[in-house]
Design an enzyme around this catalytic site. Sequence first.
Site, mmCIF file in Angstrom:
data_model
loop_
_atom_site.group_PDB
_atom_site.id
_atom_site.type_symbol
_atom_site.label_atom_id
_atom_site.label_comp_id
_atom_site.label_asym_id
_atom_site.label_seq_id
_atom_site.Cartn_x
_atom_site.Cartn_y
_atom_site.Cartn_z
ATOM 1 N N HIS A 185 0.849 -1.184 0.000
ATOM 2 C CA HIS A 185 0.000 0.000 0.000
ATOM 3 C C HIS A 185 0.897 1.251 0.000
ATOM 4 C CE1 HIS A 185 -2.564 3.103 1.869
ATOM 5 N NE2 HIS A 185 -3.585 2.440 1.348
ATOM 6 N N PRO A 186 0.429 2.394 -0.525
ATOM 7 C CA PRO A 186 1.298 3.572 -0.638
ATOM 8 C C PRO A 186 1.983 4.029 0.636
ATOM 9 C CG PRO A 186 -0.619 3.884 -2.004
ATOM 10 C CD PRO A 186 -0.835 2.597 -1.258
ATOM 11 N N VAL A 187 1.375 3.853 1.812
ATOM 12 C CA VAL A 187 2.045 4.331 3.020
ATOM 13 C C VAL A 187 2.947 3.269 3.651
ATOM 14 C CG1 VAL A 187 0.280 6.040 3.581
ATOM 15 C CG2 VAL A 187 0.097 3.725 4.517
ATOM 16 N N LYS A 188 3.040 2.093 3.033
ATOM 17 C CA LYS A 188 3.920 1.051 3.573
ATOM 18 C C LYS A 188 5.375 1.313 3.157
ATOM 19 C CE LYS A 188 0.722 -1.485 5.604
ATOM 20 N NZ LYS A 188 -0.561 -1.169 4.966
ATOM 21 N N ILE A 189 6.250 0.353 3.416
ATOM 22 C CA ILE A 189 7.688 0.568 3.256
ATOM 23 C C ILE A 189 8.051 0.808 1.795
ATOM 24 C CG2 ILE A 189 9.973 -0.320 3.831
ATOM 25 C CD1 ILE A 189 7.985 0.075 6.229
#
Length: 381
Positions: A185-189
Amino acid sequence: MIPYGRQDIRPEDIEAVVETLQSDYLTQGPKIPEFEAAVAKAAGAPHCVAANSATSALHIACRALDLGPGDLMWTSPITFVASANVGHLCGADVDFVDIEPGTFNLSATALADKLAQAKKAGRLPKIIMPVHMCGQSADMDAIGSLAREFGISVIEDASHAIGGRFGNRPVGDCQHSDITVFSFHPVKIVTTAEGGAATTQDPRLAQRMELFRSHGVTRDETLYEGASHGPWYYQQVELGLNYRMTDLQAALGVAQMARLDEYVARRNALADRYDRLLGDLPLDRPERLDRAYSAFHLYVIRVDGARRRQVFDHLRANGIGANVHYIPVHTQPYWRRFGFDDGQFPVAENYYARAISIPLYPTMSEDDQDTVVRVLTEALA
């Protein structure tokens, strides 16, 4: 607004996606196995199956382990609802194990006690799904040992934790589990815009997950029931779904994976700096295990529960994109239908009453971090 998380898209990422757009493949092309190979290498596992989300990857992991009606799955109450939902989507019953107060991960001590009670009652879970909350691995030595003792399968929900380590081994190598799942997901690493992947040591589980992500359809003649009718032939041998990642997503993921170590190192440097800057404030910082190297997807502080809303509102009103991760799953209206209620998992509920996620992402500047600390200090004054 300084967000709690933010993707980092660079020219090489855009170039990789455009190159794929101009190629012959947009869906199931050569970038998917290239991305799977990059994830498998980073995780230290021989097999990786990419999917269109981590939820999908968790679902096919459960299916590959034959979770179904009459079975029981246990997970953490402090997680996104997807961890519990996938067990229920397989027709299984779902229950929870309370967390450790410092790491927010599923407690191996609580798990041991609950397993002993479950054995006496003749109702052991088929799958345990520990969640590596905020990017720090749960105690997989202890959880894996208990799973082996009681004959239970393990799926690591490592949606927050790619690039992290437990002991001297990367999260995802499945030394203490059957399958590990990551999120992109975009806010993951690292990001594939939306996407997930499952790693495993077991080639049979990898093969089954590949089937379940693509309608249960195969062109592998070794899986056919009966003979092939010709080179055009395929068979549906399982009931699967369309959980396939696209080549566009995989192209972005390949470019991003090249910076995985850089991203995790930067997140740890910012977390170290938070630890120093917040040391004198009336709050609790996240506990770090000596044996773990966190990917630091989130930096969660805990404040006085009576003041949590006041602190949260002050942060938001002053441009700090604070958030709360997560509302305990067992307190959600849907899960209360199955008899769950307040007070059943007190450590998780106490954590939730005090938790605030403050901004942390690899492109965050020290000036922005100083702003977060200044506004947080005002809120607590």
